[in-house]
Design a protein around this motif. Structure first.
Motif, PDB file in Angstrom:
ATOM      1  N   LYS A   4      30.370  64.693 -44.473  1.00 13.39           N
ATOM      2  CA  LYS A   4      30.820  64.930 -43.097  1.00 13.39           C
ATOM      3  C   LYS A   4      31.889  66.018 -43.054  1.00 13.39           C
ATOM      4  CE  LYS A   4      31.602  63.521 -38.755  1.00 13.39           C
ATOM      5  NZ  LYS A   4      30.685  63.663 -37.678  1.00 13.39           N
ATOM      6  N   HIS A   5      32.789  66.014 -44.060  1.00 17.69           N
ATOM      7  CA  HIS A   5      33.893  66.966 -44.089  1.00 17.69           C
ATOM      8  C   HIS A   5      33.930  67.692 -45.426  1.00 17.69           C
ATOM      9  CE1 HIS A   5      35.520  65.119 -40.464  1.00 17.69           C
ATOM     10  NE2 HIS A   5      35.304  63.942 -41.027  1.00 17.69           N
ATOM     11  N   LYS A   6      34.272  68.983 -45.373  1.00 12.74           N
ATOM     12  CA  LYS A   6      34.473  69.786 -46.569  1.00 12.74           C
ATOM     13  C   LYS A   6      35.909  70.301 -46.524  1.00 12.74           C
ATOM     14  CE  LYS A   6      31.067  72.539 -45.357  1.00 12.74           C
ATOM     15  NZ  LYS A   6      30.100  73.641 -45.364  1.00 12.74           N
ATOM     16  N   VAL A   7      36.680  69.999 -47.570  1.00 10.45           N
ATOM     17  CA  VAL A   7      38.096  70.364 -47.602  1.00 10.45           C
ATOM     18  C   VAL A   7      38.357  71.201 -48.835  1.00 10.45           C
ATOM     19  CG1 VAL A   7      40.438  69.469 -47.732  1.00 10.45           C
ATOM     20  CG2 VAL A   7      38.737  68.255 -46.410  1.00 10.45           C
ATOM     21  N   LEU A   8      39.186  72.229 -48.662  1.00  5.10           N
ATOM     22  CA  LEU A   8      39.570  73.103 -49.765  1.00  5.10           C
ATOM     23  C   LEU A   8      41.089  73.138 -49.861  1.00  5.10           C
ATOM     24  CD1 LEU A   8      38.707  75.231 -51.896  1.00  5.10           C
ATOM     25  CD2 LEU A   8      38.888  76.930 -50.095  1.00  5.10           C
ATOM     26  N   PHE A   9      41.625  72.714 -51.002  1.00  7.09           N
ATOM     27  CA  PHE A   9      43.051  72.802 -51.285  1.00  7.09           C
ATOM     28  C   PHE A   9      43.269  74.003 -52.178  1.00  7.09           C
ATOM     29  CE2 PHE A   9      43.288  68.440 -49.955  1.00  7.09           C
ATOM     30  CZ  PHE A   9      44.559  68.361 -49.435  1.00  7.09           C
ATOM     31  N   ASN A  19      36.686  55.106 -42.145  1.00  2.00           N
ATOM     32  CA  ASN A  19      35.614  55.040 -41.151  1.00  2.00           C
ATOM     33  C   ASN A  19      34.232  55.092 -41.795  1.00  2.00           C
ATOM     34  OD1 ASN A  19      37.463  54.967 -39.028  1.00  2.00           O
ATOM     35  ND2 ASN A  19      37.604  57.187 -38.993  1.00  2.00           N
ATOM     36  N   GLY A  20      34.179  55.311 -43.108  1.00  2.00           N
ATOM     37  CA  GLY A  20      32.905  55.363 -43.811  1.00  2.00           C
ATOM     38  C   GLY A  20      32.314  56.750 -43.938  1.00  2.00           C
ATOM     39  N   TYR A  21      33.061  57.782 -43.553  1.00  4.54           N
ATOM     40  CA  TYR A  21      32.569  59.148 -43.688  1.00  4.54           C
ATOM     41  C   TYR A  21      32.849  59.671 -45.093  1.00  4.54           C
ATOM     42  CZ  TYR A  21      32.172  59.217 -38.611  1.00  4.54           C
ATOM     43  OH  TYR A  21      31.834  58.942 -37.320  1.00  4.54           O
ATOM     44  N   PHE A  22      31.933  60.510 -45.588  1.00  6.51           N
ATOM     45  CA  PHE A  22      32.085  61.095 -46.910  1.00  6.51           C
ATOM     46  C   PHE A  22      32.782  62.448 -46.813  1.00  6.51           C
ATOM     47  CE2 PHE A  22      28.568  58.177 -47.633  1.00  6.51           C
ATOM     48  CZ  PHE A  22      28.993  57.553 -48.797  1.00  6.51           C
ATOM     49  N   TRP A  23      33.675  62.711 -47.744  1.00  6.97           N
ATOM     50  CA  TRP A  23      34.434  63.954 -47.802  1.00  6.97           C
ATOM     51  C   TRP A  23      34.182  64.623 -49.137  1.00  6.97           C
ATOM     52  CZ3 TRP A  23      39.000  65.309 -44.667  1.00  6.97           C
ATOM     53  CH2 TRP A  23      39.125  64.517 -43.521  1.00  6.97           C
ATOM     54  N   ALA A  76      26.532  73.061 -52.421  1.00 10.61           N
ATOM     55  CA  ALA A  76      25.097  72.761 -52.411  1.00 10.61           C
ATOM     56  C   ALA A  76      24.713  71.946 -53.645  1.00 10.61           C
ATOM     57  CB  ALA A  76      24.292  74.049 -52.338  1.00 10.61           C
ATOM     58  N   LYS A  77      25.267  72.295 -54.794  1.00  9.78           N
ATOM     59  CA  LYS A  77      25.000  71.537 -56.019  1.00  9.78           C
ATOM     60  C   LYS A  77      25.568  70.128 -55.920  1.00  9.78           C
ATOM     61  CE  LYS A  77      24.744  75.488 -59.119  1.00  9.78           C
ATOM     62  NZ  LYS A  77      25.306  76.137 -60.306  1.00  9.78           N
ATOM     63  N   LEU A  78      26.717  69.996 -55.274  1.00  9.81           N
ATOM     64  CA  LEU A  78      27.339  68.684 -55.111  1.00  9.81           C
ATOM     65  C   LEU A  78      26.496  67.776 -54.220  1.00  9.81           C
ATOM     66  CD1 LEU A  78      29.869  66.915 -55.687  1.00  9.81           C
ATOM     67  CD2 LEU A  78      30.864  67.892 -53.623  1.00  9.81           C
ATOM     68  N   THR A  79      25.936  68.317 -53.140  1.00  7.05           N
ATOM     69  CA  THR A  79      25.097  67.499 -52.261  1.00  7.05           C
ATOM     70  C   THR A  79      23.830  67.041 -52.983  1.00  7.05           C
ATOM     71  OG1 THR A  79      24.065  69.470 -51.315  1.00  7.05           O
ATOM     72  CG2 THR A  79      25.930  68.518 -50.124  1.00  7.05           C
ATOM     73  N   LEU A  80      23.284  67.894 -53.845  1.00  2.79           N
ATOM     74  CA  LEU A  80      22.114  67.484 -54.617  1.00  2.79           C
ATOM     75  C   LEU A  80      22.485  66.438 -55.661  1.00  2.79           C
ATOM     76  CD1 LEU A  80      20.308  70.903 -55.148  1.00  2.79           C
ATOM     77  CD2 LEU A  80      19.628  69.028 -53.643  1.00  2.79           C
ATOM     78  N   PHE A 136      41.901  57.199 -47.492  1.00  2.00           N
ATOM     79  CA  PHE A 136      40.606  56.998 -48.138  1.00  2.00           C
ATOM     80  C   PHE A 136      40.517  55.628 -48.793  1.00  2.00           C
ATOM     81  CE2 PHE A 136      41.335  61.587 -48.187  1.00  2.00           C
ATOM     82  CZ  PHE A 136      40.209  61.997 -47.495  1.00  2.00           C
ATOM     83  N   LYS A 137      39.316  55.028 -48.713  1.00  2.00           N
ATOM     84  CA  LYS A 137      39.049  53.768 -49.402  1.00  2.00           C
ATOM     85  C   LYS A 137      38.736  54.022 -50.861  1.00  2.00           C
ATOM     86  CE  LYS A 137      35.672  52.380 -46.723  1.00  2.00           C
ATOM     87  NZ  LYS A 137      34.618  51.576 -46.090  1.00  2.00           N
ATOM     88  N   LYS A 138      38.010  55.079 -51.110  1.00  2.01           N
ATOM     89  CA  LYS A 138      37.524  55.349 -52.458  1.00  2.01           C
ATOM     90  C   LYS A 138      37.560  56.848 -52.700  1.00  2.01           C
ATOM     91  CE  LYS A 138      33.363  54.604 -55.198  1.00  2.01           C
ATOM     92  NZ  LYS A 138      31.978  54.146 -55.144  1.00  2.01           N
ATOM     93  N   MET A 139      38.022  57.241 -53.899  1.00  5.02           N
ATOM     94  CA  MET A 139      38.028  58.656 -54.270  1.00  5.02           C
ATOM     95  C   MET A 139      37.595  58.758 -55.722  1.00  5.02           C
ATOM     96  SD  MET A 139      41.055  61.467 -53.995  1.00  5.02           S
ATOM     97  CE  MET A 139      40.888  61.799 -52.274  1.00  5.02           C
ATOM     98  N   GLN A 140      36.594  59.590 -55.958  1.00  5.85           N
ATOM     99  CA  GLN A 140      36.035  59.736 -57.296  1.00  5.85           C
ATOM    100  C   GLN A 140      36.040  61.202 -57.684  1.00  5.85           C
ATOM    101  OE1 GLN A 140      31.957  58.579 -57.380  1.00  5.85           O
ATOM    102  NE2 GLN A 140      31.676  59.068 -59.533  1.00  5.85           N
ATOM    103  N   GLU A 141      36.519  61.486 -58.888  1.00  9.81           N
ATOM    104  CA  GLU A 141      36.509  62.871 -59.371  1.00  9.81           C
ATOM    105  C   GLU A 141      35.178  63.148 -60.042  1.00  9.81           C
ATOM    106  OE1 GLU A 141      39.108  66.019 -62.034  1.00  9.81           O
ATOM    107  OE2 GLU A 141      39.765  63.947 -61.876  1.00  9.81           O
ATOM    108  N   ILE A 142      34.641  64.324 -59.768  1.00 11.99           N
ATOM    109  CA  ILE A 142      33.385  64.748 -60.365  1.00 11.99           C
ATOM    110  C   ILE A 142      33.687  65.956 -61.245  1.00 11.99           C
ATOM    111  CG2 ILE A 142      31.083  65.665 -59.913  1.00 11.99           C
ATOM    112  CD1 ILE A 142      31.176  64.119 -57.259  1.00 11.99           C
ATOM    113  N   ALA A 143      33.303  65.872 -62.493  1.00 17.74           N
ATOM    114  CA  ALA A 143      33.567  66.957 -63.443  1.00 17.74           C
ATOM    115  C   ALA A 143      32.655  68.140 -63.132  1.00 17.74           C
ATOM    116  CB  ALA A 143      33.336  66.481 -64.865  1.00 17.74           C
TER     117      ALA A 143
END
Length: 106
Positions: free
Chosen positions: A80-85, A41-45, A69-73, A15-22
């Protein structure tokens, strides 16, 4: 966050950039770590990291879909991708529902 980045790097994701959202910014009270990342590649995860002892069930699938859904708003774009750890066991029906909804589980 370093463990998360290292495990994704082992899978070949850089990843080029990673930001945590509270979670408070999205108006939720769950104990979850949410990251918005951009790969080379410029895709959002959308990356969700959950640490719990109990098993993830079908109701949790719906909960994560609502959070997504709240995150997309909040970010004003789709991912592009949704990942669950997760480090908890996963119900077989929930695993199938996550895969049908387009989630990648690590």
């Amino acid at each position: 966050m370093q463990i998360l980045v290292d495990s994704l790097r082992k899978k070949g994701k850089i990843f080029k950039k990673m930001q945590e959202i509270a979670p408070k910014e999205l108006g939720i009270r769950n104990k979850i770590k949410i990251y918005k990342a951009t790969d080379i590649n410029g895709y959002f995860w959308a990356i969700f990291a959950v640490s719990q002892k109990s098993r993830l069930l079908m109701k949790d699938v719906h909960k994560f879909e609502e959070i997504y859904a709240k995150l997309t708003l909040f970010c004003e774009h789709n991912f592009k991708h949704k990942v669950l750890f997760i480090d908890a066991p996963l119900c077989s029906k929930a695993a199938k529902a996550f895969k049908e909804a387009g989630w990648k589980i690590f």
